[in-house]
Design a protein around this motif. Structure first.
Motif, PDB file in Angstrom:
ATOM      1  N   LEU A  28     -16.029 -22.135 -31.865  1.00  0.00           N
ATOM      2  CA  LEU A  28     -15.441 -23.237 -31.320  1.00  0.00           C
ATOM      3  C   LEU A  28     -15.391 -22.813 -29.472  1.00  0.00           C
ATOM      4  O   LEU A  28     -14.899 -21.709 -29.199  1.00  0.00           O
ATOM      5  N   ALA A  29     -15.455 -23.843 -28.120  1.00  0.00           N
ATOM      6  CA  ALA A  29     -15.357 -23.415 -27.195  1.00  0.00           C
ATOM      7  C   ALA A  29     -14.113 -22.801 -26.955  1.00  0.00           C
ATOM      8  O   ALA A  29     -13.231 -22.863 -27.242  1.00  0.00           O
ATOM      9  N   GLY A  30     -14.048 -21.141 -26.191  1.00  0.00           N
ATOM     10  CA  GLY A  30     -12.923 -20.358 -25.939  1.00  0.00           C
ATOM     11  C   GLY A  30     -12.450 -19.743 -26.491  1.00  0.00           C
ATOM     12  O   GLY A  30     -11.771 -18.760 -26.534  1.00  0.00           O
ATOM     13  N   VAL A  31     -12.951 -19.206 -27.861  1.00  0.00           N
ATOM     14  CA  VAL A  31     -12.749 -18.760 -28.745  1.00  0.00           C
ATOM     15  C   VAL A  31     -13.064 -16.961 -28.938  1.00  0.00           C
ATOM     16  O   VAL A  31     -14.672 -17.216 -28.379  1.00  0.00           O
ATOM     17  N   THR A  32     -12.353 -16.565 -27.998  1.00  0.00           N
ATOM     18  CA  THR A  32     -12.685 -14.544 -27.983  1.00  0.00           C
ATOM     19  C   THR A  32     -12.817 -13.768 -29.749  1.00  0.00           C
ATOM     20  O   THR A  32     -13.217 -12.667 -29.012  1.00  0.00           O
ATOM     21  N   GLY A  33     -11.800 -14.320 -30.040  1.00  0.00           N
ATOM     22  CA  GLY A  33     -12.054 -13.141 -31.011  1.00  0.00           C
ATOM     23  C   GLY A  33     -11.435 -13.722 -32.689  1.00  0.00           C
ATOM     24  O   GLY A  33     -10.657 -15.166 -32.949  1.00  0.00           O
ATOM     25  N   VAL A  34     -11.821 -13.863 -33.677  1.00  0.00           N
ATOM     26  CA  VAL A  34     -11.996 -14.523 -35.144  1.00  0.00           C
ATOM     27  C   VAL A  34     -11.644 -12.994 -36.106  1.00  0.00           C
ATOM     28  O   VAL A  34     -12.598 -12.621 -36.178  1.00  0.00           O
ATOM     29  N   ALA A  35     -11.025 -13.225 -36.784  1.00  0.00           N
ATOM     30  CA  ALA A  35     -10.175 -12.144 -37.848  1.00  0.00           C
ATOM     31  C   ALA A  35      -9.632 -12.709 -38.212  1.00  0.00           C
ATOM     32  O   ALA A  35      -8.742 -13.119 -38.907  1.00  0.00           O
ATOM     33  N   ALA A  36     -10.998 -12.689 -40.701  1.00  0.00           N
ATOM     34  CA  ALA A  36     -10.318 -13.431 -41.352  1.00  0.00           C
ATOM     35  C   ALA A  36      -9.859 -12.542 -42.364  1.00  0.00           C
ATOM     36  O   ALA A  36     -10.984 -11.707 -42.584  1.00  0.00           O
ATOM     37  N   ASP A  37      -9.326 -12.393 -43.365  1.00  0.00           N
ATOM     38  CA  ASP A  37      -8.289 -11.891 -43.919  1.00  0.00           C
ATOM     39  C   ASP A  37      -8.352 -12.599 -45.931  1.00  0.00           C
ATOM     40  O   ASP A  37      -7.406 -13.623 -45.651  1.00  0.00           O
ATOM     41  N   ALA A  38      -8.905 -12.260 -46.677  1.00  0.00           N
ATOM     42  CA  ALA A  38      -9.023 -13.391 -47.656  1.00  0.00           C
ATOM     43  C   ALA A  38      -8.248 -12.934 -48.266  1.00  0.00           C
ATOM     44  O   ALA A  38      -7.251 -13.861 -49.445  1.00  0.00           O
ATOM     45  N   THR A  39      -7.890 -11.745 -48.791  1.00  0.00           N
ATOM     46  CA  THR A  39      -6.751 -11.317 -49.172  1.00  0.00           C
ATOM     47  C   THR A  39      -4.989 -11.536 -48.591  1.00  0.00           C
ATOM     48  O   THR A  39      -4.396 -12.613 -49.781  1.00  0.00           O
ATOM     49  N   ALA A  40      -4.989 -11.726 -47.685  1.00  0.00           N
ATOM     50  CA  ALA A  40      -4.202 -12.635 -47.042  1.00  0.00           C
ATOM     51  C   ALA A  40      -4.456 -14.065 -47.106  1.00  0.00           C
ATOM     52  O   ALA A  40      -3.198 -15.262 -46.904  1.00  0.00           O
ATOM     53  N   GLY A  41      -5.386 -14.541 -47.146  1.00  0.00           N
ATOM     54  CA  GLY A  41      -5.592 -16.041 -46.882  1.00  0.00           C
ATOM     55  C   GLY A  41      -5.522 -16.782 -45.539  1.00  0.00           C
ATOM     56  O   GLY A  41      -5.007 -17.185 -45.112  1.00  0.00           O
ATOM     57  N   THR A  42      -5.787 -15.611 -44.334  1.00  0.00           N
ATOM     58  CA  THR A  42      -5.263 -15.854 -43.258  1.00  0.00           C
ATOM     59  C   THR A  42      -6.741 -15.492 -42.061  1.00  0.00           C
ATOM     60  O   THR A  42      -7.438 -15.245 -43.197  1.00  0.00           O
ATOM     61  N   VAL A  43      -6.982 -16.377 -41.338  1.00  0.00           N
ATOM     62  CA  VAL A  43      -7.411 -16.102 -39.966  1.00  0.00           C
ATOM     63  C   VAL A  43      -6.584 -16.225 -39.039  1.00  0.00           C
ATOM     64  O   VAL A  43      -6.261 -17.363 -38.449  1.00  0.00           O
ATOM     65  N   THR A  44      -7.033 -15.285 -37.928  1.00  0.00           N
ATOM     66  CA  THR A  44      -6.224 -15.148 -37.119  1.00  0.00           C
ATOM     67  C   THR A  44      -7.223 -15.242 -35.792  1.00  0.00           C
ATOM     68  O   THR A  44      -8.382 -14.617 -35.457  1.00  0.00           O
ATOM     69  N   ILE A  45      -7.342 -15.668 -34.657  1.00  0.00           N
ATOM     70  CA  ILE A  45      -7.839 -16.426 -33.460  1.00  0.00           C
ATOM     71  C   ILE A  45      -7.676 -16.401 -32.281  1.00  0.00           C
ATOM     72  O   ILE A  45      -6.607 -16.635 -32.096  1.00  0.00           O
ATOM     73  N   SER A  46      -8.198 -15.191 -31.524  1.00  0.00           N
ATOM     74  CA  SER A  46      -7.450 -15.015 -30.500  1.00  0.00           C
ATOM     75  C   SER A  46      -8.699 -16.441 -28.842  1.00  0.00           C
ATOM     76  O   SER A  46      -9.858 -16.012 -29.818  1.00  0.00           O
ATOM     77  N   SER A  47      -8.438 -17.336 -28.414  1.00  0.00           N
ATOM     78  CA  SER A  47      -9.012 -17.623 -27.707  1.00  0.00           C
ATOM     79  C   SER A  47      -8.333 -17.672 -26.040  1.00  0.00           C
ATOM     80  O   SER A  47      -6.934 -17.199 -25.549  1.00  0.00           O
ATOM     81  N   ALA A  48      -8.861 -18.165 -25.096  1.00  0.00           N
ATOM     82  CA  ALA A  48      -8.753 -18.085 -23.959  1.00  0.00           C
ATOM     83  C   ALA A  48      -7.784 -19.002 -23.391  1.00  0.00           C
ATOM     84  O   ALA A  48      -7.121 -18.683 -22.956  1.00  0.00           O
ATOM     85  N   ALA A  49      -7.976 -20.129 -24.036  1.00  0.00           N
ATOM     86  CA  ALA A  49      -7.297 -21.272 -23.690  1.00  0.00           C
ATOM     87  C   ALA A  49      -6.449 -21.834 -24.626  1.00  0.00           C
ATOM     88  O   ALA A  49      -6.921 -21.539 -26.270  1.00  0.00           O
ATOM     89  N   PRO A  50      -5.328 -22.676 -25.047  1.00  0.00           N
ATOM     90  CA  PRO A  50      -4.754 -22.736 -26.637  1.00  0.00           C
ATOM     91  C   PRO A  50      -6.380 -23.909 -27.506  1.00  0.00           C
ATOM     92  O   PRO A  50      -6.500 -24.250 -26.691  1.00  0.00           O
TER      93      PRO A  50
END
Length: 72
Positions: A28-50
């Motif tokens: 995706l445009a603007g995404v600077t980092g992604v941390a997926a965690d299967a145990t927690a069932g989450t994905v944390t996304i860092s981006s340059a813009a909302p």
């Protein structure tokens, strides 16, 4: 302005799941980092813009999983 958002994802259960989601969301445009965690069932996304939640939902759907919620 950069932002970081954590989404809840249904269906992740292993490292392969984390990788599949990370690859789709990273495209995706603007995404600077992604941390997926299967145990927690989450994905944390860092981006340059909302990010648009619908774009994130579409990327997670493309990976074969379901976005079920988000927290700031």
């Amino acid at each position: 302005m950069s932002s970081t958002i954590t989404y809840t994802v249904s269906g992740m259960s292993c490292g392969h799941c984390e990788k599949a989601i990370s690859e789709e969301v990273s495209a995706l445009a603007g995404v600077t980092g992604v941390a997926a965690d299967a145990t927690a069932g989450t994905v944390t996304i860092s981006s340059a813009a909302p990010l648009d939640d619908e774009q994130v939902r579409a990327a997670i759907d493309e990976a074969g999983y379901e976005l079920v919620g988000r927290s700031a």
